[in-house]
Design a protein around this motif. Structure first.
Motif, PDB file in Angstrom:
ATOM      1  N   HIS A  40       0.836  -1.211   0.000  1.00 34.30           N
ATOM      2  CA  HIS A  40       0.000   0.000   0.000  1.00 34.30           C
ATOM      3  C   HIS A  40       0.869   1.257   0.000  1.00 34.30           C
ATOM      4  O   HIS A  40       0.628   2.200  -0.770  1.00 34.30           O
ATOM      5  CB  HIS A  40      -0.924   0.027   1.216  1.00 34.30           C
ATOM      6  CG  HIS A  40      -1.875  -1.111   1.266  1.00 34.30           C
ATOM      7  ND1 HIS A  40      -2.423  -1.545   2.436  1.00 34.30           N
ATOM      8  CD2 HIS A  40      -2.381  -1.923   0.310  1.00 34.30           C
ATOM      9  CE1 HIS A  40      -3.217  -2.567   2.197  1.00 34.30           C
ATOM     10  NE2 HIS A  40      -3.198  -2.806   0.905  1.00 34.30           N
ATOM     11  N   PRO A  55      -8.298  16.180  -5.194  1.00 35.46           N
ATOM     12  CA  PRO A  55      -8.253  15.098  -6.167  1.00 35.46           C
ATOM     13  C   PRO A  55      -8.842  15.480  -7.523  1.00 35.46           C
ATOM     14  O   PRO A  55      -8.336  15.060  -8.542  1.00 35.46           O
ATOM     15  CB  PRO A  55      -9.076  13.990  -5.523  1.00 35.46           C
ATOM     16  CG  PRO A  55      -9.045  14.276  -4.088  1.00 35.46           C
ATOM     17  CD  PRO A  55      -8.942  15.758  -3.964  1.00 35.46           C
ATOM     18  N   ASP A  66      -3.994  12.707  -8.649  1.00 34.05           N
ATOM     19  CA  ASP A  66      -4.607  11.572  -9.322  1.00 34.05           C
ATOM     20  C   ASP A  66      -5.322  10.689  -8.294  1.00 34.05           C
ATOM     21  O   ASP A  66      -4.691  10.182  -7.362  1.00 34.05           O
ATOM     22  CB  ASP A  66      -3.524  10.765 -10.044  1.00 34.05           C
ATOM     23  CG  ASP A  66      -4.096   9.679 -10.918  1.00 34.05           C
ATOM     24  OD1 ASP A  66      -5.299   9.733 -11.226  1.00 34.05           O
ATOM     25  OD2 ASP A  66      -3.324   8.773 -11.302  1.00 34.05           O
ATOM     26  N   PRO A  67      -6.631  10.488  -8.429  1.00 33.70           N
ATOM     27  CA  PRO A  67      -7.355   9.692  -7.436  1.00 33.70           C
ATOM     28  C   PRO A  67      -7.235   8.182  -7.651  1.00 33.70           C
ATOM     29  O   PRO A  67      -7.641   7.402  -6.796  1.00 33.70           O
ATOM     30  CB  PRO A  67      -8.804  10.142  -7.594  1.00 33.70           C
ATOM     31  CG  PRO A  67      -8.897  10.566  -9.006  1.00 33.70           C
ATOM     32  CD  PRO A  67      -7.548  11.140  -9.360  1.00 33.70           C
ATOM     33  N   LEU A  68      -6.674   7.731  -8.768  1.00 29.22           N
ATOM     34  CA  LEU A  68      -6.604   6.307  -9.057  1.00 29.22           C
ATOM     35  C   LEU A  68      -5.759   5.518  -8.055  1.00 29.22           C
ATOM     36  O   LEU A  68      -6.202   4.461  -7.577  1.00 29.22           O
ATOM     37  CB  LEU A  68      -6.098   6.077 -10.484  1.00 29.22           C
ATOM     38  CG  LEU A  68      -6.023   4.624 -10.928  1.00 29.22           C
ATOM     39  CD1 LEU A  68      -7.409   4.019 -10.971  1.00 29.22           C
ATOM     40  CD2 LEU A  68      -5.349   4.533 -12.278  1.00 29.22           C
ATOM     41  N   GLN A  70      -5.206   6.155  -4.944  1.00 33.04           N
ATOM     42  CA  GLN A  70      -5.937   6.116  -3.684  1.00 33.04           C
ATOM     43  C   GLN A  70      -7.085   5.113  -3.759  1.00 33.04           C
ATOM     44  O   GLN A  70      -7.346   4.386  -2.789  1.00 33.04           O
ATOM     45  CB  GLN A  70      -6.466   7.499  -3.353  1.00 33.04           C
ATOM     46  CG  GLN A  70      -5.357   8.502  -3.127  1.00 33.04           C
ATOM     47  CD  GLN A  70      -5.858   9.925  -3.082  1.00 33.04           C
ATOM     48  OE1 GLN A  70      -7.052  10.169  -3.104  1.00 33.04           O
ATOM     49  NE2 GLN A  70      -4.941  10.866  -2.991  1.00 33.04           N
ATOM     50  N   ALA A  71      -7.753   5.036  -4.896  1.00 28.82           N
ATOM     51  CA  ALA A  71      -8.834   4.059  -5.061  1.00 28.82           C
ATOM     52  C   ALA A  71      -8.277   2.633  -5.072  1.00 28.82           C
ATOM     53  O   ALA A  71      -8.879   1.723  -4.490  1.00 28.82           O
ATOM     54  CB  ALA A  71      -9.594   4.342  -6.350  1.00 28.82           C
ATOM     55  N   LEU A  72      -7.135   2.433  -5.716  1.00 30.35           N
ATOM     56  CA  LEU A  72      -6.518   1.105  -5.727  1.00 30.35           C
ATOM     57  C   LEU A  72      -6.090   0.676  -4.326  1.00 30.35           C
ATOM     58  O   LEU A  72      -6.267  -0.484  -3.937  1.00 30.35           O
ATOM     59  CB  LEU A  72      -5.306   1.092  -6.661  1.00 30.35           C
ATOM     60  CG  LEU A  72      -5.592   1.137  -8.154  1.00 30.35           C
ATOM     61  CD1 LEU A  72      -4.298   1.267  -8.926  1.00 30.35           C
ATOM     62  CD2 LEU A  72      -6.351  -0.091  -8.588  1.00 30.35           C
ATOM     63  N   LEU A  74      -7.374   1.745  -1.468  1.00 34.11           N
ATOM     64  CA  LEU A  74      -8.572   1.491  -0.670  1.00 34.11           C
ATOM     65  C   LEU A  74      -9.149   0.120  -0.988  1.00 34.11           C
ATOM     66  O   LEU A  74      -9.533  -0.636  -0.077  1.00 34.11           O
ATOM     67  CB  LEU A  74      -9.613   2.582  -0.923  1.00 34.11           C
ATOM     68  CG  LEU A  74     -10.902   2.490  -0.121  1.00 34.11           C
ATOM     69  CD1 LEU A  74     -10.593   2.586   1.363  1.00 34.11           C
ATOM     70  CD2 LEU A  74     -11.860   3.559  -0.537  1.00 34.11           C
ATOM     71  N   THR A  75      -9.189  -0.246  -2.250  1.00 35.62           N
ATOM     72  CA  THR A  75      -9.662  -1.572  -2.636  1.00 35.62           C
ATOM     73  C   THR A  75      -8.750  -2.659  -2.084  1.00 35.62           C
ATOM     74  O   THR A  75      -9.210  -3.684  -1.583  1.00 35.62           O
ATOM     75  CB  THR A  75      -9.741  -1.667  -4.166  1.00 35.62           C
ATOM     76  OG1 THR A  75     -10.560  -0.611  -4.656  1.00 35.62           O
ATOM     77  CG2 THR A  75     -10.323  -2.996  -4.606  1.00 35.62           C
ATOM     78  N   SER A  76      -7.457  -2.427  -2.145  1.00 35.38           N
ATOM     79  CA  SER A  76      -6.490  -3.399  -1.639  1.00 35.38           C
ATOM     80  C   SER A  76      -6.590  -3.552  -0.124  1.00 35.38           C
ATOM     81  O   SER A  76      -6.412  -4.657   0.402  1.00 35.38           O
ATOM     82  CB  SER A  76      -5.079  -2.979  -2.037  1.00 35.38           C
ATOM     83  OG  SER A  76      -4.135  -3.869  -1.528  1.00 35.38           O
TER      84      SER A  76
END
Length: 112
Positions: A40, A55, A66-68, A70-72, A74-76
């Motif tokens: 992470h 963002p 870039d919010p990507l 942070q989204a990855l 959070l999913t992880s």
């Protein structure tokens, strides 16, 4: 700041690998958890740490984050939480059934 994050990633990876190589099943589960936290931080560091910008501000914004990543991350985090809880349940059931969490004893006598 990125140097400190890189050092933190290296320390988390080193401690995680050390725990995975131990004989205790609980330490192995905690080592995998530390490795996921290291990943992470690695994803966050690879996306370059930016401060002071939102963002997403719209199409005319000069600076944005870039919010990507942070989204990855959070999913992880959600996936690693589920996997770690599954590992803990499996380790508890193995301990309850066999009475030990030592990997050498869990392997059995026929493998020696």
């Amino acid at each position: 700041m990125e140097l400190f994050m890189s050092l933190a990633v290296g320390i988390l990876f080193a401690v995680g690998v050390y725990l995975i190589l131990s004989k205790s099943l609980l330490r192995i589960v905690l080592g995998t958890s530390l490795l996921t936290h290291g990943v992470h931080l690695l994803l966050l560091t690879m996306s370059r740490l930016k401060a002071g910008s939102a963002p997403l501000l719209g199409e005319g914004a000069e600076r944005y984050t870039d919010p990507l990543p942070q989204a990855l991350i959070l999913t992880s985090i959600v996936i690693s939480f589920g996997v770690t809880s599954l590992f803990f349940v499996l380790a508890y059931q193995a301990y309850k059934k066999l009475g030990t969490d030592d990997m050498e004893q869990l392997r059995g006598q026929e493998h020696e």
